[in-house]
Design a protein around this motif. Structure first.
Motif, PDB file in Angstrom:
ATOM      1  N   GLU A 244       0.823  -1.205   0.000  1.00  0.00           N
ATOM      2  CA  GLU A 244       0.000   0.000   0.000  1.00  0.00           C
ATOM      3  C   GLU A 244       0.857   1.255   0.000  1.00  0.00           C
ATOM      4  N   GLU A 245       2.142   1.124   0.359  1.00  0.00           N
ATOM      5  CA  GLU A 245       3.035   2.280   0.369  1.00  0.00           C
ATOM      6  C   GLU A 245       3.897   2.348  -0.894  1.00  0.00           C
ATOM      7  N   TYR A 246       4.447   1.211  -1.311  1.00  0.00           N
ATOM      8  CA  TYR A 246       5.341   1.192  -2.463  1.00  0.00           C
ATOM      9  C   TYR A 246       4.797   0.240  -3.523  1.00  0.00           C
ATOM     10  N   ARG A 247       4.064   0.825  -4.471  1.00  0.00           N
ATOM     11  CA  ARG A 247       3.397   0.012  -5.480  1.00  0.00           C
ATOM     12  C   ARG A 247       4.245  -0.160  -6.737  1.00  0.00           C
ATOM     13  N   TYR A 248       4.872   0.918  -7.191  1.00  0.00           N
ATOM     14  CA  TYR A 248       5.603   0.869  -8.443  1.00  0.00           C
ATOM     15  C   TYR A 248       6.962   0.210  -8.226  1.00  0.00           C
ATOM     16  N   SER A 249       7.408  -0.517  -9.224  1.00  0.00           N
ATOM     17  CA  SER A 249       8.692  -1.185  -9.096  1.00  0.00           C
ATOM     18  C   SER A 249       9.393  -1.245 -10.444  1.00  0.00           C
ATOM     19  N   LEU A 250      10.679  -0.875 -10.449  1.00  0.00           N
ATOM     20  CA  LEU A 250      11.514  -0.970 -11.642  1.00  0.00           C
ATOM     21  C   LEU A 250      12.672  -1.905 -11.335  1.00  0.00           C
ATOM     22  N   LEU A 251      13.119  -2.625 -12.344  1.00  0.00           N
ATOM     23  CA  LEU A 251      14.264  -3.499 -12.186  1.00  0.00           C
ATOM     24  C   LEU A 251      15.484  -2.920 -12.882  1.00  0.00           C
ATOM     25  N   GLY A 252      16.655  -3.222 -12.336  1.00  0.00           N
ATOM     26  CA  GLY A 252      17.897  -2.798 -12.938  1.00  0.00           C
ATOM     27  C   GLY A 252      19.047  -3.605 -12.361  1.00  0.00           C
ATOM     28  N   VAL A 253      20.252  -3.183 -12.679  1.00  0.00           N
ATOM     29  CA  VAL A 253      21.458  -3.792 -12.125  1.00  0.00           C
ATOM     30  C   VAL A 253      22.267  -2.689 -11.459  1.00  0.00           C
ATOM     31  N   PHE A 254      22.673  -2.941 -10.222  1.00  0.00           N
ATOM     32  CA  PHE A 254      23.459  -1.958  -9.477  1.00  0.00           C
ATOM     33  C   PHE A 254      24.630  -2.667  -8.814  1.00  0.00           C
ATOM     34  N   ARG A 255      25.834  -2.292  -9.187  1.00  0.00           N
ATOM     35  CA  ARG A 255      27.061  -2.888  -8.664  1.00  0.00           C
ATOM     36  C   ARG A 255      27.099  -4.413  -8.853  1.00  0.00           C
ATOM     37  N   GLY A 256      26.527  -4.864  -9.941  1.00  0.00           N
ATOM     38  CA  GLY A 256      26.548  -6.287 -10.252  1.00  0.00           C
ATOM     39  C   GLY A 256      25.437  -7.089  -9.601  1.00  0.00           C
ATOM     40  N   LEU A 258      21.137  -7.631  -8.832  1.00  0.00           N
ATOM     41  CA  LEU A 258      19.784  -7.310  -9.272  1.00  0.00           C
ATOM     42  C   LEU A 258      19.221  -6.247  -8.334  1.00  0.00           C
ATOM     43  N   CYS A 259      18.660  -5.197  -8.916  1.00  0.00           N
ATOM     44  CA  CYS A 259      18.203  -4.049  -8.125  1.00  0.00           C
ATOM     45  C   CYS A 259      16.720  -3.801  -8.371  1.00  0.00           C
ATOM     46  N   SER A 260      15.984  -3.544  -7.291  1.00  0.00           N
ATOM     47  CA  SER A 260      14.571  -3.205  -7.361  1.00  0.00           C
ATOM     48  C   SER A 260      14.369  -1.782  -6.852  1.00  0.00           C
ATOM     49  N   SER A 261      13.790  -0.937  -7.701  1.00  0.00           N
ATOM     50  CA  SER A 261      13.486   0.449  -7.328  1.00  0.00           C
ATOM     51  C   SER A 261      11.989   0.541  -7.090  1.00  0.00           C
ATOM     52  N   LYS A 262      11.593   0.917  -5.880  1.00  0.00           N
ATOM     53  CA  LYS A 262      10.178   0.920  -5.520  1.00  0.00           C
ATOM     54  C   LYS A 262       9.756   2.328  -5.121  1.00  0.00           C
ATOM     55  N   ALA A 263       8.600   2.758  -5.658  1.00  0.00           N
ATOM     56  CA  ALA A 263       8.138   4.133  -5.483  1.00  0.00           C
ATOM     57  C   ALA A 263       6.914   4.220  -4.586  1.00  0.00           C
ATOM     58  N   ASN A 264       6.880   5.279  -3.770  1.00  0.00           N
ATOM     59  CA  ASN A 264       5.705   5.635  -2.980  1.00  0.00           C
ATOM     60  C   ASN A 264       5.194   6.957  -3.531  1.00  0.00           C
ATOM     61  N   ARG A 265       4.148   6.881  -4.328  1.00  0.00           N
ATOM     62  CA  ARG A 265       3.672   8.088  -5.005  1.00  0.00           C
ATOM     63  C   ARG A 265       3.026   9.073  -4.042  1.00  0.00           C
ATOM     64  N   SER A 266       2.489   8.587  -2.944  1.00  0.00           N
ATOM     65  CA  SER A 266       1.798   9.476  -2.010  1.00  0.00           C
ATOM     66  C   SER A 266       2.737  10.478  -1.365  1.00  0.00           C
ATOM     67  N   ASN A 267       3.973  10.063  -1.062  1.00  0.00           N
ATOM     68  CA  ASN A 267       4.925  11.022  -0.480  1.00  0.00           C
ATOM     69  C   ASN A 267       6.127  11.276  -1.393  1.00  0.00           C
TER      70      ASN A 267
END
Length: 374
Positions: A244-256, A258-267
């Motif tokens: 309910e706080e972090y709905r959006y998620s992007l995948l990437g690679v960070f320092r070798g 697997l990286c997940s970037s999660k967004a809280n649009r409300s704040n």
């Protein structure tokens, strides 16, 4: 070294009082441009430099963080992220020679992938593998054009020394796989429900697999990975954060990792997590939180740390209707400050730019149906 046991590799590469192993070590640390010149020294040097084991050694020795950028005028640039310092407002970009595609640029699609310095480019009805360093290119045979909304990915499987392009057809539940080593396509039927993907479905290549974030009603449910060796799908867990706080998620690679970037649009904040042990849910570790209070909502993805600091280079993009505005930003964790950075040679607000991160230098060479990364 095993590949030096062949006489053709050892012959003529040694000098007085210098061992063949030392010469190989020196050559493996040279730039791509120098290696291309040295291939002309002799047949034995050519055989050595194009040997698959030397190729992998050179990749390890020359590993750097690179960023490929495509602007709205269909020009390509390369940015050496490891040379950037925080005190600059503009970073240098080297223009990539793509004159070989000049007649085809009007058909340029927005799909571009990158792996080990190779670019995978969809031009109209054609798919190309292109080496910016050697300016060599290879057209993928029997390619069927695909819609940009269909998931696709380009990656490398070290255990079989092969590059593969993967294209998913979610409605038909089939996946088309192109193998560079075999120079052919395979169509595979699957029964995994992967109807919901994020954005244009560009997959993330890591550990011999292509990864996508599976979404249901805009909520990230899990990671779908296509194993390039087994040519099968598998699932990986996402970090445990309140949906309910972090709905959006992007995948990437960070320092070798697997990286997940999660967004809280409300704040208007983002959390960044890395999977320290591949496939293990408990290994997800939060490395950064960015508060963007006062800014309009945008998507963020971490690229790398600036050299010798804890400051992070982030990829930022904001969607306005059909247009996407993309920038590089620096984030100072100590002062929680975000600073936008211009890329030299590219206008400030670039529409439709494609940024693809590669972990290694652009040092790949296409040889017949295989790739020699030199």
């Amino acid at each position: 070294m095993e590949f030096l046991q062949n006489p053709i590799h050892a012959e003529s590469i040694t000098a007085a009082h210098v061992s063949s192993e030392l010469i190989v070590d020196i050559l493996s640390r040279l730039s791509v441009k120098s290696l291309c010149r040295f291939r002309c020294v002799s047949k034995s040097w050519l055989a050595l430099i194009t040997h698959p084991r030397f190729v992998r050694m050179h990749l390890t020795q020359t590993q750097r963080e690179k960023l490929f950028i495509r602007d709205k005028k269909y020009s390509f640039y390369s940015v050496d992220l490891e040379s950037i310092t925080y005190d600059v407002d503009k970073v240098d970009a080297a223009k990539i020679d793509i004159t070989a595609f000049k007649s085809d640029l009007k058909y340029m699609r927005l799909w571009v992938g990158s792996c080990n310095g190779l670019l995978c480019i969809n031009l109209g009805k054609c798919l190309w593998l292109y080496n910016p360093s050697t300016r060599e290119r290879k057209q993928v045979p029997d390619f069927r054009s695909f819609y940009l909304t269909k998931p696709a990915g380009f990656g490398y499987a070290d255990s079989i020394d092969d590059y593969k392009f993967v294209k998913l057809h979610c409605t038909e539940q089939i996946v088309d796989v192109y193998s560079l080593r075999k120079n052919s396509w395979t169509t595979i039927k699957y029964d995994l429900c992967i109807q919901f993907m994020i954005g244009n479905g560009t997959g993330i290549s890591l550990n011999g697999a292509i990864h996508w974030a599976k979404h249901n009603s805009r909520r990230a449910a899990e990671i779908i990975a296509f194993d390039l060796v087994e040519e099968k799908f598998k699932t990986l867990p996402l970090p445990s954060v309140p949906e309910e706080e972090y709905r959006y998620s992007l995948l990437g690679v960070f320092r070798g990792y697997l990286c997940s970037s999660k967004a809280n649009r409300s704040n208007n904040s983002w959390q960044f997590w890395i999977m320290k042990e591949y496939g293990v849910k408990e290994s997800w570790t939060r490395i950064l939180k960015v508060d963007l209070t006062g800014f309009s909502f945008c998507h963020l993805q971490p690229l790398c740390y600036l050299k010798d600091s804890n400051k992070v280079v982030l990829y930022k993009y904001t969607e306005f209707g059909v247009n996407t505005y993309e920038r590089l930003v620096f984030y100072n964790q100590e002062y929680q400050k975000v600073k936008e950075i211009d890329v030299d040679g590219i206008q400030r607000e670039v529409v439709g730019t494609i940024l693809v991160l590669t972990r290694r230098a652009s040092n790949a060479k296409l040889l017949k149906n295989t790739i020699c990364l030199i």
